[in-house]
Structures are given as structure tokens and as C-alpha cells.
Design an enzyme around this catalytic site. Sequence first.
Site, mmCIF file in Angstrom:
data_model
loop_
_atom_site.group_PDB
_atom_site.id
_atom_site.type_symbol
_atom_site.label_atom_id
_atom_site.label_comp_id
_atom_site.label_asym_id
_atom_site.label_seq_id
_atom_site.Cartn_x
_atom_site.Cartn_y
_atom_site.Cartn_z
ATOM 1 N N SER A 128 -9.783 1.949 2.841
ATOM 2 C CA SER A 128 -8.933 2.736 1.988
ATOM 3 C C SER A 128 -7.876 1.917 1.246
ATOM 4 C CB SER A 128 -8.210 3.799 2.821
ATOM 5 O OG SER A 128 -7.357 3.189 3.766
ATOM 6 N N SER A 161 -10.047 -0.271 7.113
ATOM 7 C CA SER A 161 -9.435 -0.292 5.787
ATOM 8 C C SER A 161 -8.704 -1.543 5.341
ATOM 9 C CB SER A 161 -8.500 0.903 5.637
ATOM 10 O OG SER A 161 -9.255 2.059 5.493
ATOM 11 N N LYS A 211 0.858 -1.192 0.000
ATOM 12 C CA LYS A 211 0.000 0.000 0.000
ATOM 13 C C LYS A 211 0.896 1.245 0.000
ATOM 14 C CE LYS A 211 -3.853 2.042 2.673
ATOM 15 N NZ LYS A 211 -4.734 1.904 3.839
#
Length: 512
Positions: A168, A192, A93
Site C-alpha cells: 500500500s 506494504s 506516507k
Amino acid sequence: MVLRLIRVYRVQEVTMQHCDLTIIEALDGLNKREFTSKELVQSCLQRIDQVDGEINAFITVTKELALDQAEEADKLRAQVKNLPLLGIPVGIKDLYCTKGIETTAGSNILKGFIPPYDATVVKRLKDAGAVIIGKLNQDAFAHGSSGENSDFGITRNPWNQDYVPGGSSSGSGAAVSSGMCLAATGTDTGSSIRLPAAFCNLAGLKNTYGRVSRYGVIAMASSLDCPGVLTKTVEDQALILKIIAGHDPLDSTTLANEVPNYLKSLRVGRRTVSGRPGKDIKIGIPQEFFVEGIHDKVRELTQQAIERYEKMGFAIEEISLPHTKYGISTYYILCLSEVSSNLARYDGIRYLASMRKGDTIEDLYLDTRGQCFGDEAKRRIMLGTYALSAGYYEAYYDKAQRLRTLVKNDFNEAFKKVDIILAPSSPTPPFKIGEKVDNPLQMYLSDIYLVTVNLAGVPSLNIPCGFVNKLPIGMQLIGPQLSEELLLQVGYTYQQETNWHRKKPEIASLAN
Ligand code: GLN
């Protein structure tokens, strides 16, 4: 083993490639010399070429680096120097600092930032032999539930590209479920890891706060942030957690508790979960989660999963988490207060983005922050600053801290009666792109079942439990502090009895 799986998948009309394997399967194939790490990485890179134009899961693909690392892994394997993730392609990420690789947090304000160091999680993955295949798209600074808040374009759900993949960690969910990498890091501050895992048919574990180091992960809300991974199966979660968990001298909030061999203890199965017979495991069902607002199909599929556990011999008991209804408001006061403080460092001086138009230092702040932050970051800075300001602090921040204690007590009370809690991960199936983007409150409500877990600091594992209109539905198993071993065992037991996690998205560009 690998060949047998290839045959199984052809029946499902999806041509199975190396990149569609789980980590455990890929390691098996690599160790038996059925294919090389280079071939495995090439298979992921080919998948990225084929589908990422539509999905937009990656911000940066580190092709050359990944191929070099794969060759190195193949050399090590030939010398019989084995490592637990040797040659496995993993996506990161873009909230995690990666040495020498641009790290944006999904925001224009960090464009061009090349960290001089790796986040501890990244370092541990690399030390375990993982190949870093690229940096994944996300809601800017991890603010969001849909992947629509990224400055690098929205990410689409591989299961249906009109729908969001959950946020997210949107790129992480989309990349793993479509075979662009075998696992991906995520962060769970309120939802998330679990929400994208639920929306993309993956396993996603939000660890106990402090189990995994936050060092080098760009801060969202420091008292809530929990790094972790999204994987295809619970087995893969168990393998990676052992690698990334544990005390880190660079993060003083990490826990010193010993890290169990999670994978080994999975194999013990339900017969001896926590050293006791499986039928002694009591699963609590929180009544507050099954009220108005839950989608009928989500309720039905969760109910079916509960019945499945009952059939396997687990005891089921209704419980109450009475402060659930305050979860969203408490989370959004505390989270936004911390966000407003953590985002103060992006001032036009410390990082690259800098709008030096005006004459004064105040102009520099206003221009840089005004032009480089997105709407959601600005909304959070304003709300958070308001909640922390003199005169309002007691009414908002202080009160929210008190509520946080009550939410935590709810879980403590529940865990006196039951070993774990089973609940839906989201009240609805994945929603359409654009459906909630203009209504922040609606968007915030999609995390209603998830945020209380972060307030309490306890672990929770999302696993797939069915489909609605070909879109995945997830459920979560929540346990007391440091109960990851138990959660993984109970999740694994379910995955041995069901096939939801084995299903793959049918991506149009792959059929051509
Ligand atoms: N959706 C939540 C938020 O926007 C949680 C985000 C997260 O876990 N990073 O705050």
C-alpha cells in the site's frame, strides 16, 4: 565522489541530478559543500514538478515548509552542527500523523484532518535534521497491494506507467525510485513496504514487530503493523533504522533492546558477519515458495541471486516452512478482524467527515461510513466483523490465531538450521493497472510470500535482484527476531557485488 557518479550515470543516458543521489552520497556532497540542502530540496521539487503529474505519488507537497527546513539545515551545517540526516528530503506516507500537515490515510473520511502532533518516526526523522517534502499517496488505510485503492487517484510505477508500483506504500515506492525524495516512510502490515520496494527497485525493510514505534501511525491491524522506510540502497536503510528504531514510551509494544549502529556494522562486511566468518552464514531456501504460480523469470532471477551468494562463500540449504499455504487465509482473518475494530472510530463524530442527514445516531453512522469509506474498507469491515462475531469467533478468529502460532513455529524451526532465509518477494513481476482490481482474491495472493513474515513478527529486507521486461524484481532476506543487523549486512554484501539497485527508471517526461 558525487562528480564521479554523475559521469557514470550519463553513460546510462539518465541525466543525474542531486535528487538521484542516495542519502549517503547526498550527505557526502553536503558535507563537502558541493551543494546546499536548499539546492538538494529544489532538485526534488523540480523532479516532482516534472513527473508527479503522471505518477501521482504525492497527496500533499509541503514546498514552503521544505524550503524553510532546508535553509535552516544549511545554517546549522555552516555552524558545524551536524545531524545524521541534516538537510535530507524525506517523504512521509499519508498514514503517519504530521503536526500541522493534513493527514488523510489515503481516504476521504480523513480529508481535512490536521494532526496536532507528529508520529514518533516523523519526530525522530525531524530531530535528525530531515526535511519533510510532503505526504505520499497510498491505498486507503493501507488496504491493498497496488495503490489502486486510494481516494486520491492511483499511483503509477515510474518504471512503466501502465503498471502498479505495489502497495500500500505506493507513493513511497514511486517517489523514491523516481527521485522525488531520497527516502520515504512506509508501513508493512502484510507486505506494504516490501512489495512496493520490490516493484520499484528499492530497499525496503519490514522490521521486527516492536522495533519501530507505531505511535502516531494510523492503525490498520495493530498486532501486525510495522513502520519503516523505503530507500535506494541498503546503506541508506542502515542509516535511517538507527534513527527511527528503539523504545518509545508512547508505544508500549516497542522493544527496549539496544539499537545497534547498523551503518557501522555494514562496513565490517561479509568477513565478520555477526562476528563470524561470512562463509559460516547459512542461507535457507524455503521449498514451498518455488511451487506452482511462481513466474519463470522470478524463479530464475532468485536462483541467480542464490548462486551469487554461494559464490561469495555463503552456505545454501533447502528448508521447509510447511504452513506457508495457510499464510494468506490466516493473515486475512486476523488482519480484517483488527481492521474492523480499528476503523470503528470513524463514526461521523470524532473526525471531520460527518454526514448529518438522518435524525438518529444510527443514521449518522450509516451515512458517514457508507459514503466516506471506499469499497475495500467496507469489504474488510464486513468480513472482519463476521469473523469476530459470536458463534463464528471460534471457527475463524480463534483458529487463525492457532495457525499464526504454527506459522511462527515454522520460522523458529527453520532458524535452528539456518541464519537467514532467502525467498522471492512476489511470485510475479509488477502487474498492470486494472489487472487485479476487480478480483480481490487475486490481489490478496500477490502477498503470498510476504504475509507469513508479519504473522511471525520477524524482520525481512527486500532488495532488487533483476528485471523482467524492464520491470524490477525483488527478493527478501528474512531473519529471526531482531536480526536487522545481520539482514542489512547480508543485503549490503549483495549490493556491493551487483548493480541492480543502481538502475534508474527512464521517465518519459524527463526526456523532454
Ligand atoms: N496487501 C496487504 C493487505 O491489503 C498488506 C497491506 C499492508 O501491509 N499494509 O492487507
